[in-house]
Design a protein around this motif. Structure first.
Motif, PDB file in Angstrom:
ATOM      1  N   ALA A   4     -12.268   2.635  -4.047  1.00  0.00           N
ATOM      2  CA  ALA A   4     -10.812   2.552  -3.861  1.00  0.00           C
ATOM      3  C   ALA A   4     -10.716   2.195  -2.093  1.00  0.00           C
ATOM      4  O   ALA A   4      -9.737   1.595  -2.042  1.00  0.00           O
ATOM      5  CB  ALA A   4     -10.283   4.000  -4.006  1.00  0.00           C
ATOM      6  N   LEU A   5     -11.614   2.722  -1.211  1.00  0.00           N
ATOM      7  CA  LEU A   5     -11.414   2.295   0.116  1.00  0.00           C
ATOM      8  C   LEU A   5     -11.636   1.176   0.255  1.00  0.00           C
ATOM      9  O   LEU A   5     -10.988   0.044   1.030  1.00  0.00           O
ATOM     10  CB  LEU A   5     -12.201   3.211   0.898  1.00  0.00           C
ATOM     11  N   PRO A  20      -3.864   7.164  -4.739  1.00  0.00           N
ATOM     12  CA  PRO A  20      -3.393   7.436  -3.503  1.00  0.00           C
ATOM     13  C   PRO A  20      -4.299   6.842  -2.217  1.00  0.00           C
ATOM     14  O   PRO A  20      -3.804   6.516  -1.428  1.00  0.00           O
ATOM     15  CB  PRO A  20      -3.105   8.956  -3.335  1.00  0.00           C
ATOM     16  N   VAL A  21      -5.520   7.147  -2.417  1.00  0.00           N
ATOM     17  CA  VAL A  21      -6.385   6.514  -1.289  1.00  0.00           C
ATOM     18  C   VAL A  21      -6.477   5.200  -1.409  1.00  0.00           C
ATOM     19  O   VAL A  21      -6.570   4.496  -0.295  1.00  0.00           O
ATOM     20  CB  VAL A  21      -8.005   7.252  -1.741  1.00  0.00           C
ATOM     21  N   PHE A  22      -6.451   4.402  -2.561  1.00  0.00           N
ATOM     22  CA  PHE A  22      -6.607   3.307  -2.734  1.00  0.00           C
ATOM     23  C   PHE A  22      -5.253   2.424  -2.177  1.00  0.00           C
ATOM     24  O   PHE A  22      -5.324   1.581  -1.333  1.00  0.00           O
ATOM     25  CB  PHE A  22      -6.482   2.858  -4.215  1.00  0.00           C
ATOM     26  N   GLY A  72       0.888  -1.154  -0.112  1.00  0.00           N
ATOM     27  CA  GLY A  72       0.018   0.087   0.026  1.00  0.00           C
ATOM     28  C   GLY A  72       0.577   1.345   0.122  1.00  0.00           C
ATOM     29  O   GLY A  72       0.304   2.164  -0.486  1.00  0.00           O
ATOM     30  N   VAL A  73       2.015   1.340   0.706  1.00  0.00           N
ATOM     31  CA  VAL A  73       2.903   2.217   0.736  1.00  0.00           C
ATOM     32  C   VAL A  73       3.318   2.732  -0.730  1.00  0.00           C
ATOM     33  O   VAL A  73       3.493   3.966  -1.052  1.00  0.00           O
ATOM     34  CB  VAL A  73       4.055   2.267   1.338  1.00  0.00           C
ATOM     35  N   GLY A  74       3.932   1.354  -1.248  1.00  0.00           N
ATOM     36  CA  GLY A  74       4.200   1.676  -2.742  1.00  0.00           C
ATOM     37  C   GLY A  74       3.050   2.155  -3.711  1.00  0.00           C
ATOM     38  O   GLY A  74       3.486   3.181  -4.547  1.00  0.00           O
ATOM     39  N   ILE A  75       1.918   1.759  -3.562  1.00  0.00           N
ATOM     40  CA  ILE A  75       0.793   2.161  -4.270  1.00  0.00           C
ATOM     41  C   ILE A  75       0.533   3.579  -4.016  1.00  0.00           C
ATOM     42  O   ILE A  75       0.291   4.335  -5.081  1.00  0.00           O
ATOM     43  CB  ILE A  75      -0.365   1.496  -4.065  1.00  0.00           C
ATOM     44  N   CYS A  76       0.309   4.016  -2.903  1.00  0.00           N
ATOM     45  CA  CYS A  76       0.365   5.424  -2.329  1.00  0.00           C
ATOM     46  C   CYS A  76       1.328   6.322  -3.096  1.00  0.00           C
ATOM     47  O   CYS A  76       1.028   7.362  -3.502  1.00  0.00           O
ATOM     48  CB  CYS A  76       0.181   5.718  -1.196  1.00  0.00           C
TER      49      CYS A  76
END
Length: 413
Positions: A308-309, A255-257, A151-155
Motif C-alpha cells: 500500500a505504501l 486509507p494507508v494507500f 490521495g485525499v479522496g482515496i483516503c
C-alpha cells in the motif's frame, strides 16, 4: 478540507489558493470516489452481496472502460474545463448513489462505466483549469498539492469503507453515503467554477502535426504503468480481507494507500527538485514494482501495508511526472500527448483485471506480469531518453505549462 475557502477565493481571476483547493477537491471526488471507491467496498460487497473476485474484476473493468471512453470524448470534442469539472462531479455523485439502490450486476456495470467516464472528464478538466492559474502566478510547484487530492479522496473513501466494515453498515448504505459526500462537494464547487475565468492558450496549426517518436514511447510506457499499478489498486483490500477477517485491521490498507498518495506528490515536488520528470517517473515505477511484487511472496498484513505504501506512494507521482513529461515533449501539442497517454493508460488498466479473470481470479501471475511491465517501462524511459532530456534536470516551477488542446468557453477569454 475547506470548501468554503475555495468558494470564497475563487473570483474572476482565481488565486493560487483557489486553484489548489478547487483542483484538490475535484480530484478527491473524481478519483477517490468515482474511480477508486469500489476498491475498499469490494470486501463489503463480497460479504453482503455475494460478489466474487471475478465479478469484481468485471466491475473494475467497466469503470476503466468508462475512463477510456471519457478520454476519447475529450480528444474528439474537448469540453470547457469548468463545465467538464462541474458536470463530471454531479454525474459521479448520481452514479455512486445509484450503486446503493440496486443489487443487479448489469446495472452496477453500467453505473461504474459512466462513473469512470465522468472521472476522466474531471481529471482532464482540472488539469486544464488549475494548471494555467498556477503557471500564470509562477506557483506551478503547487501542482503537487492539486494532485494530492487523489490521495485525499482515496483516503476518505477508505475511511468510510473502514467505518462501514466496523459498524456492519453494509455496502449498499456505504455507496449511498459516498454518493451524498460527492454531491455535497459537487454543489460546493458549482457556483465558484461558473464564476471563474481562466485563460487557456489557443491551439496553433502545429498542434495537429504528427506526434513524435518520443510521444509514442511515452504513451507506451504510460500504458505499462496503467497495467502495472491497477492490480494492487483494485484488489489490495480484498487480499487483506482474505487473510484477516477483522475489518478494523484489514480496513486500514486502503486509507494507508490514500494517505501515501496524498503525501507523495507534495513531497516529490519539494524534496526532489533536481530530478527530471522522466527520471522521477522511471525511479518511481521501480518502487511501484516492489510494492506490486510484495504480496506475491508474502501474504501477511505487513506485506500488504508495504504494498500500500509503495503503490500508493508512487502512482500519483508517476501520474504527475507523466503530465510534466507530456508537456516537455509535446511542443505545441502537449494536450494531445497527454490525451494519448491517458488513452494508453486506460488500455493498460483495462488489461489488468482481464488478466486476473484469465487466471480465474488468481493474482500471483498477473502481479508478476505487472512487475515485468513496470521494470521494462523504466528501462525504456532511461534508454530512449534524448540527450537533451538526460542533460536537463527539472526546471523551475514555470516549466509546468498550460494544456492547450482543451477548449474553453469563448466568454471566458
Amino acid at each position: 478540507m475547506s470548501t468554503a475557502l475555495a468558494s470564497a477565493a475563487l473570483a474572476e481571476k482565481p488565486t493560487a489558493g483557489a486553484a489548489v483547493w478547487t483542483g484538490l477537491i475535484g480530484l478527491a471526488v473524481a478519483m477517490g470516489i468515482g474511480r477508486f471507491a469500489f476498491t475498499p467496498l469490494l470486501p463489503l460487497m463480497q460479504q453482503d452481496a455475494g460478489v466474487s473476485l471475478v465479478q469484481g474484476s468485471w466491475l473494475a473493468t467497466a469503470n476503466y472502460l468508462g475512463y477510456l471512453a471519457g478520454a476519447v470524448i475529450c480528444i474528439a470534442s474537448p469540453p470547457a474545463p469548468a463545465r467538464a469539472i462541474r458536470w463530471g462531479l454531479v454525474s459521479i455523485a448520481l452514479f455512486t448513489f445509484g450503486m446503493g439502490l440496486t443489487h443487479e450486476v448489469w446495472l452496477w456495470l453500467m453505473l461504474r462505466f459512466f462513473a469512470g467516464a465522468a472521472s476522466a472528464l474531471v481529471l482532464i478538466g482540472v488539469s486544464a483549469w488549475a494548471m494555467p492559474v498556477l503557471a500564470r502566478l509562477h506557483q506551478a510547484a503547487r501542482s503537487g498539492e492539486v494532485f494530492a487530492g487523489v490521495g485525499v479522496g482515496i483516503c476518505l473513501a477508505g475511511l468510510v469503507g473502514l467505518g462501514a466494515g466496523v459498524t456492519a453498515s453494509g455496502s449498499q448504505a456505504t455507496w449511498i453515503s459516498l454518493g451524498m459526500i460527492a454531491a455535497i462537494f459537487a454543489l460546493a464547487l458549482w457556483r465558484p467554477l461558473s464564476r471563474g475565468r481562466v485563460q487557456v492558450m489557443s491551439v496553433s496549426g502545429a498542434a495537429r502535426a504528427p506526434l513524435t517518436r518520443q510521444a509514442w514511447i511515452a504513451a507506451l510506457c504510460y500504458g505499462a504503468f496503467g497495467y502495472g499499478y491497477i492490480i494492487p489498486a483494485t484488489f489490495l483490500p480484498a487480499l487483506a480481507h482474505g487473510i484477516i477477517k477483522d475489518p478494523a485491521a484489514f480496513g486500514w490498507v486502503w486509507p494507508v494507500f490514500g494517505a501515501a498518495a496524498a503525501i507523495s506528490t507534495v513531497l516529490a515536488m519539494r524534496l526532489l527538485p533536481a530530478l527530471s520528470s522522466r527520471r522521477l517517473w522511471g525511479y518511481a515505477q521501480l518502487v511501484l514494482a516492489s510494492g506490486v511484487a510484495a504480496p506475491v511472496f508474502a501474504t501477511n498484513l505487513a506485506a500488504l501495508l508495504f504494498a500500500a505504501l509503495c503503490v500508493g506512494g508512487t502512482f500519483m507521482v508517476i501520474t504527475m511526472a507523466g503530465i510534466q513529461e507530456a508537456q516537455r515533449i509535446g511542443g505545441a501539442q502537449p494536450g494531445r500527448v497527454m490525451a494519448l497517454n491517458t488513452t494508453a493508460f486506460a488500455f493498460g488498466q483495462i488489461a489488468g483485471p482481464l488478466t486476473v479473470n484469465l487466471f480465474n481470479g488468481a493474482l500471483e501471475l498477473p502481479s508478476l506480469l505487472a512487475v515485468l511491465a513496470l521494470v521494462a517501462s523504466s528501462l525504456t524511459l532511461g534508454l530512449t531518453a534524448p540527450a537533451s532530456a538526460r542533460a536537463a534536470e527539472r526546471q523551475p516551477e514555470t516549466e509546468i505549462h498550460v494544456i492547450p488542446d482543451v477548449r474553453i468557453n469563448p466568454r471566458s477569454k
